[in-house]
Design a protein around this motif. Sequence first.
Motif, short mmCIF file in Angstrom:
data_model
loop_
_atom_site.label_atom_id
_atom_site.label_comp_id
_atom_site.label_asym_id
_atom_site.label_seq_id
_atom_site.Cartn_x
_atom_site.Cartn_y
_atom_site.Cartn_z
N ALA A 1 2.94 8.34 9.59
CA ALA A 1 2.42 7.42 8.61
C ALA A 1 2.67 6.16 9.00
O ALA A 1 1.96 5.19 8.41
CB ALA A 1 2.92 7.77 7.08
N LYS A 2 4.04 5.84 9.66
CA LYS A 2 4.20 4.56 10.09
C LYS A 2 4.87 4.28 11.46
O LYS A 2 5.32 5.08 12.12
CB LYS A 2 5.54 4.06 9.00
CG LYS A 2 5.18 3.95 7.70
CD LYS A 2 6.35 3.59 6.62
CE LYS A 2 6.37 3.37 5.27
NZ LYS A 2 7.10 2.94 4.47
N ALA B 1 -2.16 4.17 6.07
CA ALA B 1 -2.64 3.46 4.77
C ALA B 1 -4.00 2.53 4.86
O ALA B 1 -4.39 2.24 4.14
CB ALA B 1 -1.52 2.60 4.00
N GLU B 2 -3.71 1.83 6.21
CA GLU B 2 -4.77 0.87 6.60
C GLU B 2 -5.88 1.65 7.24
O GLU B 2 -7.02 1.06 7.58
CB GLU B 2 -4.33 -0.28 7.78
CG GLU B 2 -3.68 -1.29 6.72
CD GLU B 2 -3.46 -2.49 7.97
OE1 GLU B 2 -4.21 -2.41 8.89
OE2 GLU B 2 -2.54 -3.11 7.75
N SER C 1 0.52 -3.83 4.08
CA SER C 1 0.67 -2.51 4.75
C SER C 1 1.93 -2.58 5.64
O SER C 1 2.32 -1.77 6.33
CB SER C 1 -0.71 -2.13 5.41
OG SER C 1 -0.86 -3.05 6.17
N ALA D 1 2.56 0.59 7.58
CA ALA D 1 1.96 1.91 7.40
C ALA D 1 0.43 1.84 7.84
O ALA D 1 -0.30 1.91 6.98
CB ALA D 1 1.95 1.92 5.87
N THR E 1 0.98 -1.24 -0.05
CA THR E 1 -0.02 -0.13 0.23
C THR E 1 0.85 1.23 -0.06
O THR E 1 0.44 2.27 -0.62
CB THR E 1 -0.89 0.00 1.35
OG1 THR E 1 -0.22 -0.07 2.49
CG2 THR E 1 -2.11 -1.28 1.11
N VAL E 2 1.83 1.12 0.53
CA VAL E 2 2.87 2.39 0.55
C VAL E 2 4.38 1.54 0.50
O VAL E 2 4.67 0.63 0.81
CB VAL E 2 2.97 2.93 2.05
CG1 VAL E 2 3.77 4.03 2.32
CG2 VAL E 2 1.58 3.49 2.47
N PRO E 3 5.28 2.32 -0.32
CA PRO E 3 6.82 1.85 -0.37
C PRO E 3 7.48 1.64 0.96
O PRO E 3 7.16 2.30 1.58
CB PRO E 3 7.31 2.77 -1.22
CG PRO E 3 6.16 3.58 -2.03
CD PRO E 3 5.09 3.47 -0.88
N GLU F 1 7.93 -2.57 9.66
CA GLU F 1 7.44 -1.41 9.44
C GLU F 1 6.08 -1.48 9.17
O GLU F 1 5.79 -2.38 8.26
CB GLU F 1 7.86 -0.32 8.23
CG GLU F 1 8.41 -0.78 6.87
CD GLU F 1 8.89 0.00 6.04
OE1 GLU F 1 8.50 0.76 5.26
OE2 GLU F 1 10.12 -0.61 5.63
#
Length: 196
Positions: free
Chosen positions: A164-165, A117-118, A94, A114, A63-65, A112
């Motif tokens: 974000a993470k 993103a979830e 994620s 994210a 979902t996120v790099p 990690e």
Amino acid sequence: MVDLASLPPQLRRAVDDEMRRLRAGDGVLYGDMTSEEAHDLESADGRALPPDGALDRFIAHATVPPADVAASDLAGYTLVGVVPEGPGLDGPWSSVKRVYRRPDGVLVMLHEWAYVAEGGGVLGVRELMNASVRHGTARCPAQFAIRRAPTGQTVSELRWFTDAKVFTLSVAQDVLADGGKDHGKAWMLRLAEAIE
């Protein structure tokens, strides 16, 4: 970030229980691992997908790099494997755990998640934060802990939160045992701050 006193009673009791489980000293939280956490640590390299293509596959379905570790010590370690996680078995993922071996054979993991993103969030309790990590231009609250399993296995953890993470850097040893000469708390903080 919230203060313990601002939590609702039931959540405050849960955090109080966690704080009683941890013993603070010299800027370190000491505690015990659950049997599940100990199993995850002891079997991490066996559960990881082989590195050949696994990270590329994760990136394609993430979902996120994942964070860039090229400027950190991790870039020079052997990538043992990758453990992608939730919410679906085939992605989008994620969360990812990268499992490395240092040249001296010690297992080092970077996890990690994210959470944004979830559509999730994280709650940090100020009284449990005992460090900070520079991430980009921001200083992020962090927790440094050394935890032991009933089997005697030890893990040193540095967990920090960005907008974000959530990152967790785990090292399968007590990094303070040798006085922290080569791979101590300062090394873990430097390694964390080189992750982008």
